[in-house]
Structures are given as C-alpha cells and as structure tokens.
Write an enzyme that holds these catalytic residues in place. Structure first.
Site, PDB file in Angstrom:
ATOM      1  CB  SER A 128      28.362  61.191  43.751  1.00  0.00           C
ATOM      2  OG  SER A 128      28.234  61.593  42.402  1.00  0.00           O
ATOM      3  CE1 TYR A 153      33.428  63.841  44.440  1.00  0.00           C
ATOM      4  CE2 TYR A 153      32.386  63.185  42.372  1.00  0.00           C
ATOM      5  CZ  TYR A 153      32.286  63.617  43.686  1.00  0.00           C
ATOM      6  OH  TYR A 153      31.046  63.813  44.241  1.00  0.00           O
ATOM      7  CE  LYS A 157      31.916  61.858  47.340  1.00  0.00           C
ATOM      8  NZ  LYS A 157      31.891  62.202  48.779  1.00  0.00           N
TER       9      LYS A 157
HETATM   10  N1  UFG Z   1      28.023  71.715  31.236  1.00  0.00           N
HETATM   11  C1  UFG Z   1      28.105  72.585  30.173  1.00  0.00           C
HETATM   12  N2  UFG Z   1      28.804  73.741  30.338  1.00  0.00           N
HETATM   13  C2  UFG Z   1      29.418  74.074  31.500  1.00  0.00           C
HETATM   14  C3  UFG Z   1      29.320  73.181  32.591  1.00  0.00           C
HETATM   15  C4  UFG Z   1      28.616  72.001  32.421  1.00  0.00           C
HETATM   16  O1  UFG Z   1      27.582  72.322  29.092  1.00  0.00           O
HETATM   17  O2  UFG Z   1      30.051  75.127  31.567  1.00  0.00           O
HETATM   18  C5  UFG Z   1      27.260  70.477  31.076  1.00  0.00           C
HETATM   19  C6  UFG Z   1      28.118  69.254  31.251  1.00  0.00           C
HETATM   20  O3  UFG Z   1      28.774  68.928  30.058  1.00  0.00           O
HETATM   21  C7  UFG Z   1      27.098  68.221  31.694  1.00  0.00           C
HETATM   22  C8  UFG Z   1      26.066  69.045  32.451  1.00  0.00           C
HETATM   23  O4  UFG Z   1      26.270  70.391  32.069  1.00  0.00           O
HETATM   24  O5  UFG Z   1      26.492  67.657  30.569  1.00  0.00           O
HETATM   25  C9  UFG Z   1      26.202  68.949  33.940  1.00  0.00           C
HETATM   26  O6  UFG Z   1      27.568  69.209  34.265  1.00  0.00           O
HETATM   27  P1  UFG Z   1      28.041  69.478  35.758  1.00  0.00           P
HETATM   28  O7  UFG Z   1      29.517  69.660  35.731  1.00  0.00           O
HETATM   29  O8  UFG Z   1      27.211  70.537  36.370  1.00  0.00           O
HETATM   30  O9  UFG Z   1      27.645  68.136  36.492  1.00  0.00           O
HETATM   31  P2  UFG Z   1      28.084  66.644  36.160  1.00  0.00           P
HETATM   32  O10 UFG Z   1      26.825  65.916  35.858  1.00  0.00           O
HETATM   33  O11 UFG Z   1      29.180  66.535  35.211  1.00  0.00           O
HETATM   34  O12 UFG Z   1      28.736  66.266  37.554  1.00  0.00           O
HETATM   35  C10 UFG Z   1      27.947  66.095  38.652  1.00  0.00           C
HETATM   36  C11 UFG Z   1      28.692  66.433  39.946  1.00  0.00           C
HETATM   37  C12 UFG Z   1      29.806  65.483  40.175  1.00  0.00           C
HETATM   38  C13 UFG Z   1      29.354  64.092  40.015  1.00  0.00           C
HETATM   39  C14 UFG Z   1      28.665  63.876  38.703  1.00  0.00           C
HETATM   40  C15 UFG Z   1      28.110  62.506  38.544  1.00  0.00           C
HETATM   41  O13 UFG Z   1      29.215  67.737  39.878  1.00  0.00           O
HETATM   42  O14 UFG Z   1      30.247  65.667  41.504  1.00  0.00           O
HETATM   43  O15 UFG Z   1      27.570  64.768  38.617  1.00  0.00           O
HETATM   44  O16 UFG Z   1      27.579  62.329  37.266  1.00  0.00           O
HETATM   45  F1  UFG Z   1      30.400  63.228  40.073  1.00  0.00           F
END
Ligand code: UFG
Length: 339
Positions: A128, A153, A157
């Site tokens: 990841s 998590y 990785k």
């Molecule tokens: N977000 C929102 N509202 C929500 C959900 C997410 O605004 O209801 C935003 C988050 O704050 C973030 C973006 O959307 O800025 C993406 O969030 P995600 O949870 O979809 O994804 P992340 O980038 O946080 O996480 C993903 C993977 C993880 C991994 C990570 C590495 O899900 O497995 O990228 O950066 F570890």
C-alpha cells in the site's frame, strides 16, 4: 496462452476477485483460498458468472500451515502466489493492533514457509502507499523512504515488505513483486462484482455510493483547510480493473525483473481531491449526494499520489480507465446490490 496455476489468497475480496477475472482472461488458472471472514462468496459467484469457470476454492485461514500444505499438496501445479488476504481497516487496526499484527504477519509468514516447502518461488504481495506516510516529495517514487507508519495496518505493510526483502536474500530462488496500491475505487464494468464494505464504510468511494443510494444520510468531507487547491485531501484514485490488470502484468514480468525483490507504485499519477471525486460522481451519475464539511480525520495524509513511471516501464502496464469510469461502475454495482 499459458495455463499456469496461481494460488490467490483473499480471492473472494474486493481486489482479489477483480484480479481473478483478469487472470482467467489471460489464460491463468487461479486456485482460490479465502477464510471468508471479511469477504463473501457473492464475489466468487460473480467471478463464476463473468468467467464461466468454476474455480477451485478453499475456505482456509492463510495462517494455518496444515491447511496450506493440504492445498499445495492438492495442487502441485501451482507456480506462483498472489497474496491479497489481509485485514485492511486503518481504524480497526488502531483499536485492535494485536489482531492486525497477528493476522497480517502470521498469514504472510505461514504462506512463505509453506511455499518454500512446496518449492513455489514467485510471490506477488499486496502492499500500500501507506508505507510512505506523508512523503517529502510528490508524486512519490518507489525509492522514497518509509516514514513512521500512521497505523498498525500501515506497520503490517511495511513489515511485510521488510520480511519479503530479507526472505529473498536468504532464499535464492524466491522472486517477489510488491505492489503498492494507491486508492482503488470502482467495480467491474458489468456491475457483477465490486466492493462489499462491512458495516459503515471507512473509505470515500463506497461512502459516496451508499449515500447516493440512501443507505447513509450524508457524507462528511473530512477537512477543507488542507494546503491543497480546494482544501480537501488529494489522493490517487485508481480503477480496480486497472489495478487487477497490473497484477497479471506483474506475474508475466516477474522472471525478467532486474532484482528478486521489486516494489511498484500502482496509481494513475493524477491527483484528485476528495471534493473533486464527490463532484465527479454527482456529474456522471446525475445523482445528488448530500454532504457537509467536517473536521479533519486524525491520521489522514494531506496529499499523496504516485509516480507510476517505474511500473509503466518495467511492468509494461499503464492505467486505461478514468475516475469517471470508476464512479459510473461503482454506481452500477451499488444499484445492483440494492435490487
Ligand atoms: N474521506 C472523507 N469522508 C469519508 C471517507 C473518506 O472525506 O467519509 C476522505 C479522507 O479523509 C481522505 C480521502 O477521503 O482524505 C480518502 O480516504 P479513504 O479512507 O478512502 O482512503 P485513505 O487514503 O485514507 O486510505 C487508503 C486505504 C488504506 C491505505 C491508505 C494509504 O484505504 O488502506 O490509503 O494512504 F492505508
């Protein structure tokens, strides 16, 4: 056409199932292993529908070496392993760190040990972009240093990659490709397989589609005061089918790569903000998604997107699909689920 047999752990999960479809399309014979603790036979049924093939399936916990030996014994033709099986919730890993270390590390170690016994020495690992933390330079390249992981998590990785790097030094036949996923979204264009989040989704795209269909009342955009063009976080959203195709590319090039451990970024290279993704969804589907701006989510990285040039060159792969495609496909899947 090759007819190599590939063990796919976590094949009933989101990325695993999409990869099964691409493996079959490229002439491989996947053998699927999944404990179904976080995944579903619904996706295996979808894979059957899409490929017309009934794949060998074993409901097995990947950490269980006795069961792994049984599967390798039944399938001496297996020539490579793709290891998707892992827990992946950032939040849950903070609440249950021991569960995450136990599950994600034990399964990797058991698998490698049994592979060595069975003399199977090609391995594709689901890593990841979380391994980078907030990188100093973006777009991020594979040689960027790992920062202290934000979550258990993320630590699993990083540790997984470390285990694999050390394993190739001692086990001279082992070849490893570690694929660092950015933000996979979307579904198969047929709408037959897609993401099946458990409970309230943590991730943005399934939260958008569940709000659009009325399962959730509103989406919260976590933060609008980041140092980005519109104040919301920047990510690299990659269509899950492009991601799945990259796994097939990894498998077909693994024997030609310069070193026996190689890591690759799987992303588009195009930064997209949270608000942009949301607005694109509303534009391409014509469906309104009620949302509000909320506070920042603890642990979120401000901006991260891939430099995919190493993958483009060495895997002879590049993304073909857009976020518009991904959001349309995710919406088709969400609507099919509601039927
Ligand atoms: N977000 C929102 N509202 C929500 C959900 C997410 O605004 O209801 C935003 C988050 O704050 C973030 C973006 O959307 O800025 C993406 O969030 P995600 O949870 O979809 O994804 P992340 O980038 O946080 O996480 C993903 C993977 C993880 C991994 C990570 C590495 O899900 O497995 O990228 O950066 F570890």
């Amino acid at each position: 056409m090759t007819s190599q047999s590939i063990l796919v752990t976590g094949g009933a999960g989101y990325i695993g199932a999409h990869t099964l479809v691409e493996l079959v399309a490229s002439g491989y014979t996947p053998v699927v292993l999944d404990d179904l603790s976080r995944s579903s036979m619904k996706l295996m049924d979808g894979v059957k529908q899409l490929t017309g093939k009934q794949l060998s399936f074993y409901q097995v916990d990947c950490a269980d070496k006795t069961e792994l030996r049984r599967v390798f014994g039944l399938h001496p033709e297996i020539s490579a392993v793709m290891h998707f099986a892992a827990f992946k919730s950032v939040n849950e890993s903070v609440e249950k760190p021991l569960l995450y270390f136990r599950n994600n590390i034990d399964s990797l170690l058991s698998l490698l040990e049994v592979m060595q016994e069975a003399n199977v020495n090609r391995f594709v690992f689901s890593s990841s972009c979380t391994v980078y933390g907030q990188p100093d330079r973006i777009p991020v390249t594979e040689d960027a240093p790992f920062k202290r992981p934000e979550s258990p998590y993320g630590a699993t990785k990083q540790m997984g990659e470390r285990i694999l790097e050390d394993a190739v030094k001692a086990w001279k036949e082992l070849k490893v490709v570690s694929l660092r996923y950015f933000n996979p979204i979307g579904a198969h264009p047929s709408g037959v397989i897609g993401e099946l989040p458990i409970g309230v989704p943590n991730n943005l795209a399934p939260y958008i589609t569940q709000t659009a269909i009325g399962k959730r009342s509103r989406l919260t955009v976590f933060g609008s005061d980041y140092n980005t063009p519109d104040g919301s976080c920047l990510r690299d959203f990659i269509h899950v089918v492009d991601l799945a195709v990259a796994h097939v590319a990894a498998l077909s090039t693994i024997d030609q790569l310069p070193s026996r451990f190689e890591a690759f970024n799987l992303g588009t290279g195009v930064p997209v903000s949270v608000l942009e993704l949301l607005n694109t969804f509303m534009r391409v589907t014509g469906v309104n998604v009620p949302y509000e701006i909320g506070p920042r989510r603890p642990g979120d990285i401000e901006k991260v997107y891939a430099d995919p040039s190493k993958s483009n060159r060495a895997l002879r792969w590049r993304t073909k699909l857009t976020i518009e495609d991904a959001l349309r496909d995710a919406w088709r899947w969400e609507q099919n689920l509601a039927k």
